[in-house]
Design a protein around this motif. Structure first.
Motif, PDB file in Angstrom:
ATOM      1  N   VAL A  85      -1.157  12.859   9.149  1.00 59.52           N
ATOM      2  CA  VAL A  85       0.102  13.240   9.694  1.00 59.52           C
ATOM      3  C   VAL A  85       1.300  12.304   9.483  1.00 59.52           C
ATOM      4  CG1 VAL A  85      -1.219  14.506  11.447  1.00 59.52           C
ATOM      5  CG2 VAL A  85      -0.665  11.905  11.655  1.00 59.52           C
ATOM      6  N   ASN A  86       1.024  11.137   8.985  1.00 57.65           N
ATOM      7  CA  ASN A  86       2.267  10.276   8.607  1.00 57.65           C
ATOM      8  C   ASN A  86       2.134   9.745   7.501  1.00 57.65           C
ATOM      9  OD1 ASN A  86       4.312   8.656   8.773  1.00 57.65           O
ATOM     10  ND2 ASN A  86       3.680   7.442  10.762  1.00 57.65           N
ATOM     11  N   PRO A  87       2.309  10.139   6.289  1.00 60.02           N
ATOM     12  CA  PRO A  87       2.251   9.318   5.175  1.00 60.02           C
ATOM     13  C   PRO A  87       3.180   8.281   4.536  1.00 60.02           C
ATOM     14  CG  PRO A  87       3.279  11.517   4.618  1.00 60.02           C
ATOM     15  CD  PRO A  87       2.862  11.514   6.033  1.00 60.02           C
ATOM     16  N   ALA A  88       4.261   8.133   5.699  1.00 62.45           N
ATOM     17  CA  ALA A  88       5.110   6.913   5.627  1.00 62.45           C
ATOM     18  C   ALA A  88       4.507   5.805   6.085  1.00 62.45           C
ATOM     19  CB  ALA A  88       6.405   7.508   6.445  1.00 62.45           C
ATOM     20  N   ARG A  89       3.382   5.632   6.946  1.00 61.78           N
ATOM     21  CA  ARG A  89       2.950   4.460   7.604  1.00 61.78           C
ATOM     22  C   ARG A  89       2.016   3.903   6.767  1.00 61.78           C
ATOM     23  NH1 ARG A  89      -1.356   2.864  10.959  1.00 61.78           N
ATOM     24  NH2 ARG A  89      -0.517   1.368  12.559  1.00 61.78           N
ATOM     25  N   PRO A  90       0.930   4.306   5.979  1.00 58.53           N
ATOM     26  CA  PRO A  90       0.436   5.854   6.134  1.00 58.53           C
ATOM     27  C   PRO A  90      -0.725   5.733   7.129  1.00 58.53           C
ATOM     28  CG  PRO A  90      -0.964   4.369   4.480  1.00 58.53           C
ATOM     29  CD  PRO A  90       0.026   3.350   5.210  1.00 58.53           C
ATOM     30  N   SER A  91      -0.983   6.886   7.770  1.00 59.80           N
ATOM     31  CA  SER A  91      -1.807   7.149   8.864  1.00 59.80           C
ATOM     32  C   SER A  91      -3.277   7.240   8.624  1.00 59.80           C
ATOM     33  CB  SER A  91      -1.627   8.607   9.375  1.00 59.80           C
ATOM     34  OG  SER A  91      -1.564   9.648   8.746  1.00 59.80           O
ATOM     35  N   TRP A  92      -3.656   6.875   7.188  1.00 58.73           N
ATOM     36  CA  TRP A  92      -5.202   7.144   6.865  1.00 58.73           C
ATOM     37  C   TRP A  92      -5.542   5.557   6.578  1.00 58.73           C
ATOM     38  CZ3 TRP A  92      -1.151   9.579   4.242  1.00 58.73           C
ATOM     39  CH2 TRP A  92      -0.693   8.929   2.936  1.00 58.73           C
ATOM     40  N   PRO A 110      -1.936  -2.971  -3.355  1.00 59.29           N
ATOM     41  CA  PRO A 110      -1.104  -4.186  -2.939  1.00 59.29           C
ATOM     42  C   PRO A 110       0.277  -4.615  -3.897  1.00 59.29           C
ATOM     43  CG  PRO A 110      -3.431  -4.203  -2.449  1.00 59.29           C
ATOM     44  CD  PRO A 110      -3.166  -2.895  -3.174  1.00 59.29           C
ATOM     45  N   ILE A 111      -0.070  -4.871  -5.270  1.00 59.98           N
ATOM     46  CA  ILE A 111       0.833  -4.894  -6.171  1.00 59.98           C
ATOM     47  C   ILE A 111       2.002  -4.101  -5.967  1.00 59.98           C
ATOM     48  CG2 ILE A 111       1.354  -5.344  -8.612  1.00 59.98           C
ATOM     49  CD1 ILE A 111      -1.659  -5.689  -8.966  1.00 59.98           C
ATOM     50  N   TRP A 112       2.159  -2.812  -5.945  1.00 62.55           N
ATOM     51  CA  TRP A 112       3.062  -2.003  -5.925  1.00 62.55           C
ATOM     52  C   TRP A 112       4.009  -2.111  -4.368  1.00 62.55           C
ATOM     53  CZ3 TRP A 112       5.936  -0.079  -8.961  1.00 62.55           C
ATOM     54  CH2 TRP A 112       6.743   0.918  -8.999  1.00 62.55           C
ATOM     55  N   ASP A 163       5.595   7.967  -3.299  1.00 65.55           N
ATOM     56  CA  ASP A 163       4.778   8.863  -3.827  1.00 65.55           C
ATOM     57  C   ASP A 163       3.563   8.208  -4.802  1.00 65.55           C
ATOM     58  OD1 ASP A 163       3.341  10.961  -5.571  1.00 65.55           O
ATOM     59  OD2 ASP A 163       5.293  11.921  -6.037  1.00 65.55           O
ATOM     60  N   PRO A 164       2.369   7.983  -4.503  1.00 70.24           N
ATOM     61  CA  PRO A 164       1.201   7.326  -5.276  1.00 70.24           C
ATOM     62  C   PRO A 164       1.064   7.677  -6.809  1.00 70.24           C
ATOM     63  CG  PRO A 164       0.518   8.197  -3.137  1.00 70.24           C
ATOM     64  CD  PRO A 164       1.686   8.879  -3.332  1.00 70.24           C
TER      65      PRO A 164
END
Length: 206
Positions: free
Chosen positions: A105-112, A147-149, A163-164
């Motif tokens: 639901v929240n890719p900005a956090r991300p929620s997963w 982590p590096i990104w 965007d991964p």
């Protein structure tokens, strides 16, 4: 430095799961990264890896090339992720299962999984400690793509949500940092194993 290709024939998201080692190609990638450091006469005086098998195996050629032990730092580890062990796309993929949708639901956090800010904070703390752990020379930190990104985006002043598919962090790539004053700054990026990337399987990263 990011680790090399992982042996992952089922193409699952492996995250922190144990037992995921480098493939034969991944070992070649790690050798290419070590050779690049030697060829550029980098003054490597310390090697630090995340506790996962694939990063320690990727650090091994650097250890051998420079005659150094491998130190471990938990802060360099892959983020935790609710989809570990699952295939994300294709038939039976986790993204098609409605039971998994609440985790998206929240890719900005991300929620997963672990929040982006948490990843950035622990990584930069590890980097700062690495800078101050030696009087002179290079410290090689062997970590993971996300982590590096997160370090790259933090130091560039960019939003951590992203965007991964657009991460610039190849297998066995090297992102070089320096201290400007007391603040880390990115100064270079290279992909010593670029010639090996075309046949590589890079679907297991968080």
């Amino acid at each position: 430095m990011r680790h090399g290709e992982v042996f992952n024939p089922e193409r699952v998201l492996y995250g922190r799961l144990p037992g995921f080692k480098l493939s034969d190609l991944g070992r070649q990638m790690a050798e290419a990264a070590a050779a690049d450091l030697v060829d550029r006469a980098r003054p490597v005086v310390r090697v630090v890896a995340s506790p996962l098998q694939r990063t320690q195996e990727s650090a091994a050629p650097i250890m051998a090339a420079f005659g150094l032990p491998i130190n471990l730092d938990e802060r360099l580890i892959e983020p935790a992720n609710r989809f570990e062990g699952k295939r994300m796309r294709g038939p039976g993929g986790a993204l098609r299962d409605p039971r998994n949708w609440p985790s998206l639901v929240n890719p900005a956090r991300p929620s997963w999984g672990e929040p982006f800010r948490s990843i950035s904070t622990r990584m930069i703390a590890a980097i700062d400690d690495a800078f101050h752990s030696v009087d002179d020379g290079d410290v090689v930190l062997v970590s993971h793509q996300l982590p590096i990104w997160m370090v790259h985006r933090s130091l560039a002043g960019e939003r951590l949500a992203h965007d991964p598919r657009k991460r610039r962090c190849d297998l066995s790539s090297i992102t070089t940092l320096t201290l400007r004053g007391n603040v880390p700054a990115e100064v270079a990026y290279s992909s010593p194993a670029a010639a090996l990337l075309v046949p590589a399987n890079d679907v297991g990263a968080v």
